[in-house]
Design an enzyme around this catalytic site. Sequence first.
Site, PDB file in Angstrom:
ATOM      1  N   PRO A 188       0.847  -1.189   0.000  1.00  0.00           N
ATOM      2  CA  PRO A 188       0.000   0.000   0.000  1.00  0.00           C
ATOM      3  C   PRO A 188       0.885   1.242   0.000  1.00  0.00           C
ATOM      4  CG  PRO A 188       0.107  -0.948   2.212  1.00  0.00           C
ATOM      5  CD  PRO A 188       0.836  -1.895   1.293  1.00  0.00           C
ATOM      6  N   CYS A 217       2.115   3.094  10.043  1.00  0.00           N
ATOM      7  CA  CYS A 217       2.312   4.461   9.545  1.00  0.00           C
ATOM      8  C   CYS A 217       2.766   5.379  10.682  1.00  0.00           C
ATOM      9  CB  CYS A 217       1.015   4.985   8.929  1.00  0.00           C
ATOM     10  SG  CYS A 217       1.223   6.640   8.255  1.00  0.00           S
ATOM     11  N   LYS A 237      -0.495  -4.768   9.056  1.00  0.00           N
ATOM     12  CA  LYS A 237       0.828  -4.428   8.541  1.00  0.00           C
ATOM     13  C   LYS A 237       1.532  -3.617   9.622  1.00  0.00           C
ATOM     14  CE  LYS A 237       3.122  -2.307   4.545  1.00  0.00           C
ATOM     15  NZ  LYS A 237       3.495  -0.945   4.967  1.00  0.00           N
ATOM     16  N   ASN A 279       8.651  -7.461   4.197  1.00  0.00           N
ATOM     17  CA  ASN A 279       8.645  -6.183   3.465  1.00  0.00           C
ATOM     18  C   ASN A 279       9.824  -5.313   3.914  1.00  0.00           C
ATOM     19  OD1 ASN A 279       7.004  -3.094   4.013  1.00  0.00           O
ATOM     20  ND2 ASN A 279       7.493  -3.827   1.970  1.00  0.00           N
ATOM     21  N   GLY A 280      10.324  -4.552   2.963  1.00  0.00           N
ATOM     22  CA  GLY A 280      11.371  -3.571   3.262  1.00  0.00           C
ATOM     23  C   GLY A 280      12.601  -3.758   2.420  1.00  0.00           C
TER      24      GLY A 280
END
Length: 339
Positions: A32, A117, A156, A217-218
Site C-alpha cells: 500500500p 504508519c 501491517k 517487506n522492506g
Amino acid sequence: MPPAQEDRSSAPSLSPLRIGPVSVWPPLVLAPMAGATNHAFRMLVRECGGVGLVVGEMISSFALHYENRRSLAMFDWTDDERPVAAQIFGAVPEVIADAAKRAEDAGADIVDINMGCWVPKVVRSSAGAALLRDPVQAQSVMEACVKATKLPVTIKIRRGWDSGDSRAVEVARIAQDAGVRAITVHGRFAKQGFGGASDPGTIAEVKQAVSIPVIGNGDIRTPSDAARMLRETGCDAVMIGRAALGNPFIFRQVWAWLCDGKVLPPPSVAELAAAARRHTELQVRLLGEERGVREMRAHLPHYVRGVENAAKLRHELTRVSTADEINRLLDRVAGGAVA
Ligand SMILES: Cc1cc2nc3c(=O)[nH]c(=O)nc-3n(C[C@H](O)[C@H](O)[C@H](O)COP(=O)(O)O)c2cc1C
C-alpha cells in the site's frame, strides 16, 4: 539484477500464500502506498504481470465512518485486479469496525489494518504505528475488525515504535489470537521513517513466533533481494513498494527469477514510456483529466529515472497539464530525443 552466477540450489520453495479463503499466487504483493496505489496503478501493475495481491492506499476509518465522499471513492477496485486488499487505519474499535464492514460491503477481498504508519497526522490520533506502543488498544482494534467482517483481516506492522522497543513478536502473537489471518512486517522502527535498513531478523522472529502467514517487506529492489528475503526469514510472501514506482514490471522480473532463475532484461526506456502512458490513461479514466494529470506529475519522474541527461525533461514532466502533453513528452523519451 541478480548476479548471473548466484547459487540457486538454496532457492526458496514457493507455494500460494493463503489468507483465510483467499489464495494469493504468485506470493508477491504490491505494498500500500498513499498517493500511489489507487486503482490506476494497481491495474497497471496487474497488467505488467507477476503480482499476486495488490493493496490500496490507506484510508481513514473516521472518514469512512462519517461518509467522506473522497474517502469512500477510494474503494475504487474493479474485478480485474482481484484479489485486492483495502487498507484502513484508526484506533477507535467501533469506528474501525464500521470501516471494515464498509470495505466488505464495497467488495474488498481482504481488510488490512495499518499499524505501521508514522506520519504525525495518523499517529496523533493513536492510529498507525502508535498502536505498536499500545498493544492493549491494538488488540481491541484487531478484535473489533475481525468481529465486524466476514473477510480475512490482516495487519501491517513495523518493528516497533523506536529502537530498543521491538514489539513485532508481541503484537504478532496478539494478532494471531485475535483472529488476524496474515501479518506483513516492515523491518524498520516507526521512528526511522525510511532511514537505515529494514531488519530481516525481525521478520524471521515473527515467522518463528506465529503460525499464520508472514509477508516480508522492506528494501526489496531486485529479484535477488526478494529471494534473499524469502530464504533468510522463511516468510511466506514478499511485499514490494518503492521499487514498483516507475517500474511496474518489477514483479514480473522477481517472479521469473524465483521460478526459473531467469534474469529478464531490465525494461527498456521505450517500455517504461509505454507504461507511463498507460498509467496516465488509467488515471484519466479514473479521476478525469485535470486530477488524473495532476496525480501523474508525481509519478512521471520515476519512469525516466534511468534516462541520462533528463533533468530538463523531469522538470517538464512535473509541470504538465494535459494528457496530450504527457504523451508528447513520453514520445520524445521513447524516441531517444530527451535533451
Ligand atoms: C509514498 C509511500 C506511501 C506509503 N503509504 C503507505 C500506506 O498508505 N500504508 C502503509 O501501510 N504503508 C505505506 N507505505 C510503506 C510501504 O507500504 C512499505 O512498507 C515501505 O515503503 C517499505 O517497503 P519498500 O522498501 O518495498 O518500499 C508507503 C510508502 C511510500 C514510499
